[in-house]
Design a protein around this motif. Structure first.
Motif, PDB file in Angstrom:
ATOM      1  N   TYR A  13       0.851  -1.195   0.000  1.00 23.47           N
ATOM      2  CA  TYR A  13       0.000   0.000   0.000  1.00 23.47           C
ATOM      3  C   TYR A  13       0.886   1.244   0.000  1.00 23.47           C
ATOM      4  O   TYR A  13       2.111   1.149   0.123  1.00 23.47           O
ATOM      5  CB  TYR A  13      -0.922  -0.008   1.223  1.00 23.47           C
ATOM      6  N   ASN A  15       1.589   3.332   2.086  1.00 24.47           N
ATOM      7  CA  ASN A  15       2.460   3.529   3.259  1.00 24.47           C
ATOM      8  C   ASN A  15       3.697   2.637   3.227  1.00 24.47           C
ATOM      9  O   ASN A  15       4.438   2.550   4.201  1.00 24.47           O
ATOM     10  CB  ASN A  15       1.671   3.296   4.543  1.00 24.47           C
ATOM     11  N   VAL A  19       1.895  -5.865   2.554  1.00 23.76           N
ATOM     12  CA  VAL A  19       0.885  -6.630   3.295  1.00 23.76           C
ATOM     13  C   VAL A  19       0.662  -8.023   2.702  1.00 23.76           C
ATOM     14  O   VAL A  19       0.153  -8.902   3.375  1.00 23.76           O
ATOM     15  CB  VAL A  19      -0.451  -5.863   3.442  1.00 23.76           C
ATOM     16  N   PRO A  38      -5.999 -14.713  10.728  1.00 24.96           N
ATOM     17  CA  PRO A  38      -6.458 -13.693  11.666  1.00 24.96           C
ATOM     18  C   PRO A  38      -6.693 -12.359  10.982  1.00 24.96           C
ATOM     19  O   PRO A  38      -6.216 -12.127   9.868  1.00 24.96           O
ATOM     20  CB  PRO A  38      -5.314 -13.585  12.675  1.00 24.96           C
ATOM     21  N   SER A  39      -7.423 -11.508  11.656  1.00 26.07           N
ATOM     22  CA  SER A  39      -7.700 -10.169  11.155  1.00 26.07           C
ATOM     23  C   SER A  39      -6.383  -9.460  10.817  1.00 26.07           C
ATOM     24  O   SER A  39      -5.412  -9.554  11.566  1.00 26.07           O
ATOM     25  CB  SER A  39      -8.464  -9.412  12.254  1.00 26.07           C
ATOM     26  N   GLY A  40      -6.337  -8.826   9.664  1.00 27.24           N
ATOM     27  CA  GLY A  40      -5.154  -8.062   9.285  1.00 27.24           C
ATOM     28  C   GLY A  40      -4.100  -8.843   8.527  1.00 27.24           C
ATOM     29  O   GLY A  40      -3.074  -8.287   8.135  1.00 27.24           O
ATOM     30  N   CYS A  41      -4.321 -10.152   8.281  1.00 31.83           N
ATOM     31  CA  CYS A  41      -3.287 -10.948   7.608  1.00 31.83           C
ATOM     32  C   CYS A  41      -3.272 -10.746   6.094  1.00 31.83           C
ATOM     33  O   CYS A  41      -2.376 -11.215   5.412  1.00 31.83           O
ATOM     34  CB  CYS A  41      -3.416 -12.429   7.961  1.00 31.83           C
ATOM     35  N   GLY A  42      -4.288 -10.057   5.557  1.00 32.29           N
ATOM     36  CA  GLY A  42      -4.267  -9.759   4.122  1.00 32.29           C
ATOM     37  C   GLY A  42      -5.334 -10.470   3.294  1.00 32.29           C
ATOM     38  O   GLY A  42      -5.320 -10.393   2.062  1.00 32.29           O
ATOM     39  N   LYS A  43      -6.270 -11.138   3.929  1.00 34.15           N
ATOM     40  CA  LYS A  43      -7.293 -11.911   3.202  1.00 34.15           C
ATOM     41  C   LYS A  43      -8.121 -11.030   2.262  1.00 34.15           C
ATOM     42  O   LYS A  43      -8.317 -11.340   1.101  1.00 34.15           O
ATOM     43  CB  LYS A  43      -8.257 -12.603   4.195  1.00 34.15           C
ATOM     44  N   SER A  44      -8.621  -9.942   2.844  1.00 33.72           N
ATOM     45  CA  SER A  44      -9.468  -9.045   2.069  1.00 33.72           C
ATOM     46  C   SER A  44      -8.712  -8.415   0.908  1.00 33.72           C
ATOM     47  O   SER A  44      -9.230  -8.309  -0.207  1.00 33.72           O
ATOM     48  CB  SER A  44      -9.925  -7.917   2.990  1.00 33.72           C
ATOM     49  N   THR A  45      -7.491  -8.028   1.183  1.00 30.80           N
ATOM     50  CA  THR A  45      -6.648  -7.433   0.144  1.00 30.80           C
ATOM     51  C   THR A  45      -6.494  -8.405  -1.027  1.00 30.80           C
ATOM     52  O   THR A  45      -6.633  -8.025  -2.193  1.00 30.80           O
ATOM     53  CB  THR A  45      -5.264  -7.075   0.730  1.00 30.80           C
TER      54      THR A  45
HETATM   55  P1  ADP Z   1      -7.801  -9.128   6.575  1.00 27.05           P
HETATM   56  O1  ADP Z   1      -8.831  -9.141   5.499  1.00 27.05           O
HETATM   57  O2  ADP Z   1      -7.069 -10.412   6.705  1.00 27.05           O
HETATM   58  O3  ADP Z   1      -8.321  -8.641   7.886  1.00 27.05           O
HETATM   59  P2  ADP Z   1      -6.730  -6.867   5.120  1.00 27.05           P
HETATM   60  O4  ADP Z   1      -6.426  -7.350   3.767  1.00 27.05           O
HETATM   61  O5  ADP Z   1      -7.955  -6.075   5.334  1.00 27.05           O
HETATM   62  O6  ADP Z   1      -6.666  -8.075   6.144  1.00 27.05           O
HETATM   63  O7  ADP Z   1      -5.510  -5.978   5.621  1.00 27.05           O
HETATM   64  C1  ADP Z   1      -4.154  -6.430   5.567  1.00 27.05           C
HETATM   65  C2  ADP Z   1      -3.229  -5.340   6.070  1.00 27.05           C
HETATM   66  O8  ADP Z   1      -3.246  -4.263   5.137  1.00 27.05           O
HETATM   67  C3  ADP Z   1      -3.637  -4.740   7.405  1.00 27.05           C
HETATM   68  O9  ADP Z   1      -2.462  -4.461   8.129  1.00 27.05           O
HETATM   69  C4  ADP Z   1      -4.354  -3.462   7.014  1.00 27.05           C
HETATM   70  O10 ADP Z   1      -4.239  -2.508   8.028  1.00 27.05           O
HETATM   71  C5  ADP Z   1      -3.599  -3.048   5.778  1.00 27.05           C
HETATM   72  N1  ADP Z   1      -4.435  -2.274   4.831  1.00 27.05           N
HETATM   73  C6  ADP Z   1      -5.624  -2.649   4.311  1.00 27.05           C
HETATM   74  N2  ADP Z   1      -6.102  -1.733   3.465  1.00 27.05           N
HETATM   75  C7  ADP Z   1      -5.180  -0.727   3.438  1.00 27.05           C
HETATM   76  C8  ADP Z   1      -5.075   0.506   2.742  1.00 27.05           C
HETATM   77  N3  ADP Z   1      -6.011   0.912   1.892  1.00 27.05           N
HETATM   78  N4  ADP Z   1      -3.976   1.259   2.959  1.00 27.05           N
HETATM   79  C9  ADP Z   1      -3.007   0.845   3.803  1.00 27.05           C
HETATM   80  N5  ADP Z   1      -3.042  -0.303   4.489  1.00 27.05           N
HETATM   81  C10 ADP Z   1      -4.111  -1.090   4.318  1.00 27.05           C
END
Ligand code: ADP
Ligand code: ADP
Length: 227
Positions: A13, A15, A19, A38-45
């Motif tokens: 991302y 920043n 991820v 777990p939450s934050g591991c990158g699944k949604s991404t």
């Molecule tokens: P999950 O679905 O497993 O909870 P996410 O894919 O939502 O995980 O997020 C993975 C990591 O990427 C997290 O650390 C989250 O904070 C970060 N993240 C998600 N979206 C963004 C974004 N748009 N910009 C910066 N960091 C992001």
């Protein structure tokens, strides 16, 4: 009806945090694959990159043997079911399901056939004339699934579709999704959850994600019965 292949896929991302680190995975046609972690591991991404809602920073994503990194979401043959149903509140269940087909200028007869077939599959036939606000949360989520089905996508993506439902509805809707898998054996389904039970009941193969990399891949039996 598509295989999905990820090769050295990364997500960074703005920043600069990486991820997703180096994702390599071959998802077969018709397979039901569940990403757990777990939450934050990158699944949604990861799911958003497959759908095209998020750019891929490095690596390639192939669908049916074609690199789709730069192909817009609408042309990927993919439908996504989200955590919140995002139904159109002023449209009936029927119109919610018909809308994308109307936009695509399909014939009235074809639209009617697809909508009724999906409604039948999801036990929504009695509710076709209702507005979303007159449905339970589980029924609404089934409408959202119906909207995806009518488009006959090659790939279905599910992003924690049960997480906003209470426990009883979660079980019932999970069973609907399991039925879906049986009635659409050729569709490739990619499902994201943090819930092991969902993963075990739905998956042909489970992918354990941890801090942006694949920790383990295997059948539910491989991962949870003989870890
Ligand atoms: P999950 O679905 O497993 O909870 P996410 O894919 O939502 O995980 O997020 C993975 C990591 O990427 C997290 O650390 C989250 O904070 C970060 N993240 C998600 N979206 C963004 C974004 N748009 N910009 C910066 N960091 C992001
Ligand atoms: P409840 O808590 O009773 O399940 P919700 O707060 O989920 O109700 O929903 C209230 C209203 O907002 C309903 O009419 C529902 O159809 C609509 N709604 C819920 N989620 C969404 C969404 N993501 N987008 C659009 N409408 C929504």
């Amino acid at each position: 009806m598509a295989d999905v292949k990820l090769t050295h896929v990364k997500k960074i991302y703005s920043n600069k945090v990486e991820v997703l680190k180096d994702i390599n995975l071959d998802i077969k046609k018709g397979e039901f694959i569940v990403f757990v972690g777990p939450s934050g591991c990158g699944k949604s991404t990861l799911l958003r990159m497959i759908s095209g809602l998020e750019d891929i920073s490095a690596g390639t994503l192939e669908i049916d043997g074609h690199v789709v990194n730069d192909i817009p979401p609408a042309l990927r043959g993919i439908a996504m079911v989200f955590q919140s149903y995002a139904l159109y509140p002023h449209m009936t269940v029927y119109d919610n399901m018909a809308f994308s087909l109307q936009i695509a200028k399909e014939s009235k007869e074809d639209i009617d056939k697809q909508v009724r077939k999906a409604a039948d599959m999801l036990q929504l036939t009695p509710y076709l004339d209702r507005l979303p606000k007159a449905l339970s949360g589980g029924q609404r989520q089934r409408v959202a699934i119906g909207r995806a089905i009518v488009r006959r996508p090659k790939v279905f993506l599910f992003d924690e579709p049960l997480s906003n439902l209470d426990a009883a509805l979660r079980v019932a809707t999970r069973m609907e999704i399991a039925n879906l898998k049986d009635s659409m054996p050729d569709s490739t389904m990619i499902y994201v959850t943090h819930d092991q039970v969902e993963a075990m009941t739905l998956a042909d193969r489970i992918v354990l994600l941890s801090a942006g990399h694949i920790e383990q891949v295997g059948s539910p039996l491989d991962l949870y019965e003989h870890p």
